[in-house]
Design a protein around this motif. Structure first.
Motif, PDB file in Angstrom:
ATOM      1  N   PHE A 410      -4.820  12.277   1.395  1.00 59.14           N
ATOM      2  CA  PHE A 410      -3.402  12.148   1.098  1.00 59.14           C
ATOM      3  C   PHE A 410      -2.739  13.516   1.240  1.00 59.14           C
ATOM      4  O   PHE A 410      -3.314  14.545   0.890  1.00 59.14           O
ATOM      5  CB  PHE A 410      -3.199  11.621  -0.334  1.00 59.14           C
ATOM      6  N   ARG A 412       1.470  15.145   0.834  1.00 59.48           N
ATOM      7  CA  ARG A 412       2.871  14.882   0.551  1.00 59.48           C
ATOM      8  C   ARG A 412       3.636  16.208   0.600  1.00 59.48           C
ATOM      9  O   ARG A 412       3.224  17.190  -0.024  1.00 59.48           O
ATOM     10  CB  ARG A 412       3.064  14.247  -0.822  1.00 59.48           C
ATOM     11  N   GLU A 414       7.633  17.840   0.319  1.00 64.82           N
ATOM     12  CA  GLU A 414       8.993  17.508  -0.114  1.00 64.82           C
ATOM     13  C   GLU A 414       9.855  18.764  -0.100  1.00 64.82           C
ATOM     14  O   GLU A 414       9.440  19.825  -0.594  1.00 64.82           O
ATOM     15  CB  GLU A 414       8.975  16.925  -1.522  1.00 64.82           C
ATOM     16  N   THR A 420      11.467  14.002   2.467  1.00 67.57           N
ATOM     17  CA  THR A 420      10.169  13.712   1.862  1.00 67.57           C
ATOM     18  C   THR A 420       9.256  13.166   2.954  1.00 67.57           C
ATOM     19  O   THR A 420       9.664  12.292   3.737  1.00 67.57           O
ATOM     20  CB  THR A 420      10.280  12.683   0.725  1.00 67.57           C
ATOM     21  N   TRP A 422       5.082  11.846   3.531  1.00 67.56           N
ATOM     22  CA  TRP A 422       3.749  11.611   3.000  1.00 67.56           C
ATOM     23  C   TRP A 422       2.876  11.008   4.097  1.00 67.56           C
ATOM     24  O   TRP A 422       3.350  10.326   5.007  1.00 67.56           O
ATOM     25  CB  TRP A 422       3.763  10.713   1.760  1.00 67.56           C
ATOM     26  N   THR A 424      -1.261   9.413   4.921  1.00 73.83           N
ATOM     27  CA  THR A 424      -2.603   8.968   4.575  1.00 73.83           C
ATOM     28  C   THR A 424      -3.359   8.775   5.886  1.00 73.83           C
ATOM     29  O   THR A 424      -2.758   8.854   6.961  1.00 73.83           O
ATOM     30  CB  THR A 424      -2.565   7.654   3.773  1.00 73.83           C
TER      31      THR A 424
END
Length: 588
Positions: A410, A412, A414, A420, A422, A424
């Motif tokens: 993962f 992420r 921001e 934002t 993200w 996977t």
């Protein structure tokens, strides 16, 4: 002088040549020319000239010429007056220099000259010189200036220079400003420019002006040099060289020394070493295993690799390996190391602590770590933090942004208030909060974007669709391609490979379906023209002037109507069939 007297004189000087060693004569014996008695001859000539009272006004050059003429006459007398002249000799030649004589030249004859020879007795009186000889036991020759006596092996001479010789045991030679004494193996020479002394083969030494030498063979010693310039000394193991204001000396191979204006060293391998640089004001001394070095800004010493100490005007350092190392510079700078297990530094308010399990730093930033597994960093200046558990977890955060990674599962990112993102291994999403745009990925092929002014769908690498105010495209590779621009000429290109091709570029549209081609163009005044081709059979078209044309097989048969003119083509040859004659263009 009779021939017998001449023979006796010659024999006497052969004895003198054997008795008197030429090596004992000094460089200042320039008054002797042509042999031991040539000087006496000149003195006798001077006495005779005084008796004859020559005019005082006669120049020295004339006197010398007269003396040379008299010497020439004496030489002729010694050799023989009845010698014949060399045939072909000319009288215009210059006056020859007096030859080198190995015996005294005959003195001028006088009224009281007398000669008596009763072998082995000889008595002669000529020109103020008296000679008495009993060969080979006795020889005596006297003049107003000199006296010679030979009673072999003894020889004596008294005059301006004096000789005493007891051959081969003793020589004593004296002259103006010099003397030479030889009593083998001892000798001594003294002159105005220096002296020599020796006991052969034990010692030989001397000095002349600024040069000197000394040789001592039993000690294998040799020394020579010039005052103020150089000196060289070699004695068995000892040696010394001094030149250019630099001295090198030593005892081979135990001692090596250099002394100069800028550098010096002393080496006693392997016990002592010292090197000095006077220009940089540094010195290094090594007495293994100890060393010491001096510098303008401090000094240090130690016993490598166990101990080291360094000190200066504002710092000190002590190292005891591997147990302790301490360093301090001014009150606010300190360092401490203990046994390689603990490190502590303080530098003007910054503090660092390092242990095998825990590490810490406090200063402009802050660090807490358990290297290499855990790191936590804070920067109060920017209110930012970093958390890392390598290589899996990374988190970076500040007032404007944050990033979190849990590899490889993962991630992420921001930018607060702006975007934002993200990710996977299978899904990903990016959202722009300022414009409302959003993109979603289904890795690795599907991408769906929803923008405030359009959208897009991509299925890599086969299908691509995008529609925005400036353009639109849709692609289903490799068969379908539709690209359209909504700006400028609003061009559009559509292809259904390989059957259908359509291109719109401004006011012109071209379409190709298999072997059927259609092209249409609209002019700015509203008129248009078009043409159609069914390759290769038939072609038809209309122009903007109301005319038309058709052809079969590109001109096997055809017709064109343009205004009042009509042109028919048959077997690819055009000819006019309607309307007034066409004006000639100058071509066949």
């Amino acid at each position: 002088m009779t021939r017998t007297g001449a023979i006796a004189v010659a024999l006497s000087f052969v004895a003198l040549a054997v008795a008197a060693p030429a090596a004992a004569q000094s460089d200042e014996d320039e008054w002797v020319e042509g042999g031991d008695d040539a000087g006496w001859e000149e003195e006798e000539e001077e006495v005779e000239e005084e008796e004859q009272a020559p005019p005082p006004s006669a120049p020295p050059e004339e006197e010398e010429a007269e003396e040379e003429a008299e010497e020439g006459e004496h030489e002729d007398t010694a050799i023989g007056r009845d010698d014949e002249a060399v045939e072909g000799q000319e009288g215009g030649l210059g006056v020859a220099r007096a030859p080198v004589l190995y015996g005294p030249a005959p003195a001028p004859t006088g009224d009281d000259d007398f000669s008596l020879v009763i072998p082995p007795l000889l008595y002669e009186r000529a020109g103020g010189v008296e000679t008495i000889a009993t060969f080979p036991l006795f020889y005596l020759r006297q003049s107003r200036q000199t006296t010679e006596l030979t009673i072999p092996p003894y020889y004596l001479m008294r005059g301006p220079e004096e000789w005493d010789v007891l051959f081969p045991l003793f020589w004593f030679y004296r002259g103006a400003g010099h003397h030479t004494f030889v009593l083998p193996p001892f000798w001594h020479h003294d002159a105005t420019d220096g002296h020599d002394f020796g006991i052969f083969p034990l010692v030989m030494t001397g000095r002349h002006e600024t040069r000197h030498y000394t040789l001592i063979p039993p000690l294998l010693t040799l020394d020579w040099g010039t005052d103020g310039e150089s000196r060289y000394t070699f004695s068995s193991l000892f040696w010394r060289v001094w030149e250019n204001q630099t001295e090198h000396w030593g005892i081979f191979p135990f001692l090596w020394v250099e002394n100069g204006e800028r550098n010096s060293y002393t080496i006693v391998p392997p016990l002592f070493f010292r090197f000095e640089d006077r220009t940089e004001r540094t010195a290094l001394t090594v007495v293994p295993p100890f060393y010491h070095r001096d510098e303008p800004n401090g000094s240090y010493f130690g016993i490598p690799p166990l101990f080291h100490h360094n000190s200066g005007p504002n710092h000190t350092s002590t190292t005891i390996f591997p147990l302790l190392s301490h360093y301090s510079e001014e009150p606010d700078v300190q360092r401490l190391t203990v046994a390689g297990l603990f490190w502590w530094w303080r530098d003007h308010g910054d503090e660092t602590i390092v242990t095998p399990l825990y590490q810490r730093f406090r200063g402009a930033t802050e660090l807490d770590a358990i290297a290499p597994f855990f790191f936590y960093i804070r920067d109060p200046r920017t209110d930012s933090t970093t958390l890392a558990v390598p290589p899996l977890v990374w988190h970076i955060e500040d007032p404007a942004s944050s990033a979190t990674v849990v590899a490889p599962f993962f991630a992420r990112f921001e930018e607060r208030g702006r975007s934002t993102t993200w990710l996977t291994p299978l899904f990903g999403n990016h959202e722009n909060h300022e414009t409302g745009d959003e993109t979603t990925w289904v890795l690795p092929t599907l991408q769906v974007s929803r923008w405030h002014d359009g959208d897009a769908v991509n299925i890599h690498p086969i299908f691509y669709y995008e529609s925005v105010p400036s353009h639109r495209h849709s692609v289903l590779a490799p068969f379908w391609w539709d690209l359209e621009s909504f700006e400028g000429d609003r061009n559009r290109y559509t292809v259904l490979f390989p059957f259908f091709w359509r291109f719109r570029e401004g006011n012109t549209t071209s379409t190709l379906v298999l072997n059927a081609y259609h092209r249409e163009r609209t002019r700015a005044d509203g008129s248009s023209e078009w043409e159609f081709h069914l390759f290769p059979f038939f072609s038809y078209g209309e122009n903007s002037e109301g005319g038309h044309w058709w052809k079969m097989f590109y001109g096997l048969a055809g017709y064109e109507r343009r205004g009042q003119y009509g042109v028919t083509t048959l077997f690819y040859v055009p000819f006019q069939t309607d309307g007034p004659p066409l004006p000639s263009d100058g071509r066949n």
